[in-house]
Write an enzyme that holds these catalytic residues in place. Structure first.
Site, PDB file in Angstrom:
ATOM      1  N   ILE A  16       0.821  -1.218   0.000  1.00 30.33           N
ATOM      2  CA  ILE A  16       0.000   0.000   0.000  1.00 30.33           C
ATOM      3  C   ILE A  16       0.857   1.271   0.000  1.00 30.33           C
ATOM      4  CG2 ILE A  16      -0.345   0.064   2.534  1.00 30.33           C
ATOM      5  CD1 ILE A  16      -3.408   0.794   1.155  1.00 30.33           C
ATOM      6  N   GLY A  37       2.218  -3.761  11.075  1.00 26.76           N
ATOM      7  CA  GLY A  37       1.452  -3.989   9.837  1.00 26.76           C
ATOM      8  C   GLY A  37       1.435  -2.780   8.921  1.00 26.76           C
ATOM      9  N   ASP A  39       0.027   0.087   9.352  1.00 31.21           N
ATOM     10  CA  ASP A  39       0.264   1.301  10.140  1.00 31.21           C
ATOM     11  C   ASP A  39       1.774   1.584  10.254  1.00 31.21           C
ATOM     12  OD1 ASP A  39      -0.414   3.438  11.716  1.00 31.21           O
ATOM     13  OD2 ASP A  39      -1.055   2.255  13.455  1.00 31.21           O
ATOM     14  N   GLY A 130      -5.591  -8.279   9.615  1.00 32.08           N
ATOM     15  CA  GLY A 130      -4.285  -8.697  10.107  1.00 32.08           C
ATOM     16  C   GLY A 130      -4.327  -8.863  11.616  1.00 32.08           C
TER      17      GLY A 130
HETATM   18  N1  AR6 Z   1       0.519  -3.221   2.118  1.00 33.14           N
HETATM   19  C1  AR6 Z   1      -0.695  -3.821   1.942  1.00 33.14           C
HETATM   20  N2  AR6 Z   1      -1.232  -4.666   2.836  1.00 33.14           N
HETATM   21  C2  AR6 Z   1      -0.521  -4.916   3.955  1.00 33.14           C
HETATM   22  C3  AR6 Z   1       0.758  -4.337   4.221  1.00 33.14           C
HETATM   23  C4  AR6 Z   1       1.261  -3.453   3.223  1.00 33.14           C
HETATM   24  N3  AR6 Z   1       2.453  -2.838   3.355  1.00 33.14           N
HETATM   25  N4  AR6 Z   1       1.189  -4.776   5.424  1.00 33.14           N
HETATM   26  C5  AR6 Z   1       0.246  -5.612   5.903  1.00 33.14           C
HETATM   27  N5  AR6 Z   1      -0.782  -5.705   5.028  1.00 33.14           N
HETATM   28  P1  AR6 Z   1      -2.905  -4.950   9.807  1.00 33.14           P
HETATM   29  P2  AR6 Z   1      -5.476  -4.520  11.201  1.00 33.14           P
HETATM   30  C6  AR6 Z   1      -2.055  -6.460   5.137  1.00 33.14           C
HETATM   31  O1  AR6 Z   1      -2.456  -5.836  10.886  1.00 33.14           O
HETATM   32  O2  AR6 Z   1      -5.804  -5.954  11.136  1.00 33.14           O
HETATM   33  C7  AR6 Z   1      -1.503  -2.229  13.714  1.00 33.14           C
HETATM   34  O3  AR6 Z   1      -0.570  -2.472  14.731  1.00 33.14           O
HETATM   35  C8  AR6 Z   1      -2.089  -7.585   6.160  1.00 33.14           C
HETATM   36  O4  AR6 Z   1      -1.605  -8.772   5.557  1.00 33.14           O
HETATM   37  O5  AR6 Z   1      -1.963  -3.936   9.269  1.00 33.14           O
HETATM   38  O6  AR6 Z   1      -6.539  -3.518  10.878  1.00 33.14           O
HETATM   39  C9  AR6 Z   1      -2.380  -1.019  14.016  1.00 33.14           C
HETATM   40  O7  AR6 Z   1      -1.663  -0.020  14.730  1.00 33.14           O
HETATM   41  C10 AR6 Z   1      -3.573  -7.654   6.504  1.00 33.14           C
HETATM   42  O8  AR6 Z   1      -4.271  -8.454   5.564  1.00 33.14           O
HETATM   43  O9  AR6 Z   1      -4.229  -4.098  10.243  1.00 33.14           O
HETATM   44  C11 AR6 Z   1      -3.469  -1.620  14.829  1.00 33.14           C
HETATM   45  O10 AR6 Z   1      -3.093  -1.745  16.182  1.00 33.14           O
HETATM   46  C12 AR6 Z   1      -4.077  -6.236   6.321  1.00 33.14           C
HETATM   47  O11 AR6 Z   1      -3.030  -5.547   5.615  1.00 33.14           O
HETATM   48  C13 AR6 Z   1      -3.678  -2.978  14.218  1.00 33.14           C
HETATM   49  O12 AR6 Z   1      -2.414  -3.332  13.646  1.00 33.14           O
HETATM   50  C14 AR6 Z   1      -4.346  -5.497   7.637  1.00 33.14           C
HETATM   51  O13 AR6 Z   1      -3.408  -5.890   8.633  1.00 33.14           O
HETATM   52  C15 AR6 Z   1      -4.699  -2.954  13.119  1.00 33.14           C
HETATM   53  O14 AR6 Z   1      -4.924  -4.252  12.664  1.00 33.14           O
END
Ligand code: AR6
Length: 190
Positions: A16, A37, A39, A130
């Site tokens: 992203i 992740g 963020d 995630g």
């Molecule tokens: N680009 C695209 N997708 C991604 C990337 C990337 N660079 N990195 C991960 N994903 P998550 P949540 C996917 O955990 O579940 C954080 O600590 C990943 O495989 O990023 O909403 C925040 O601060 C997954 O399918 O977000 C919150 O505390 C999706 O993005 C918490 O995590 C979302 O994973 C939020 O958790």
């Protein structure tokens, strides 16, 4: 078939932080102060200016944190995207059955902010799937329905509908081919 709603929505495998859309959406937490992740990747790639604006939002509008389902906008800092829209997804099984409504609100409120700012393109990660544990097949249904409803609604009169029509590109970014495939098997675009 990786595109929907007359080509307005596309499903893409990628990172992203590399998307050169007007805005990209951050799957944040209510502190707005960063995490892992998506963020973590957004703050790392975008630099300190994003965190500064998030801190200011906490100090002014959201001293108690950004509520789940809501969205705020900041600069994109050094990212190719001009803006980051931060939204807080629901944690799976932590909201007494309101998880789907809250996840839909993330997409709706993020899209509404993009339209308010006159943006033409936006990229979303798979919010909540995630660290927050939302089953990706269920998230696909909720996300696609919320996006379809937002983009195809007739409400608000001619001006509102022209502003919505300007948002011509909604990119859904998946980190891996299998996660994109789960989405493509479960979406409700048509
Ligand atoms: N680009 C695209 N997708 C991604 C990337 C990337 N660079 N990195 C991960 N994903 P998550 P949540 C996917 O955990 O579940 C954080 O600590 C990943 O495989 O990023 O909403 C925040 O601060 C997954 O399918 O977000 C919150 O505390 C999706 O993005 C918490 O995590 C979302 O994973 C939020 O958790």
């Amino acid at each position: 078939m990786n595109s929907f709603l007359q080509g307005r929505v596309s499903v893409v495998v990628g990172d992203i932080t590399r998307q050169a859309t007007d805005a990209l959406v951050n799957a944040a937490n209510s502190t707005l102060l960063g995490g892992s992740g998506v963020d973590g990747a957004i703050h790392r790639a975008g630099g300190a200016q994003i965190l500064e604006e998030c801190r200011r939002l906490r100090d002014t509008r959201y001293p108690g944190g950004l509520p789940t389902g809501e969205a705020v906008i900041t600069t994109g800092g050094r990212l190719p995207a001009r803006y980051v829209i931060h939204t807080v997804g629901p944690i799976w099984e932590q909201h007494a059955g309101s998880e789907a409504e809250l996840l839909a609100a993330c997409y709706r409120n993020s899209l509404a902010l993009a339209v308010e700012h006159g943006l033409a393109s936006i990229a979303f990660p798979a919010i909540s799937t995630g660290a927050y544990g939302y089953p990706p097949d269920k998230a696909a249904q909720v996300a696609s329905e919320a996006i379809r409803e937002f983009l195809t609604t007739e409400s608000g009169g001619a001006e509102a509908s022209a502003a919505r029509d300007k948002l011509g590109e909604v990119r859904l970014i998946f980190f891996s081919p299998p996660s994109a495939e789960i989405f493509l098997r479960n979406h409700k675009f048509e």
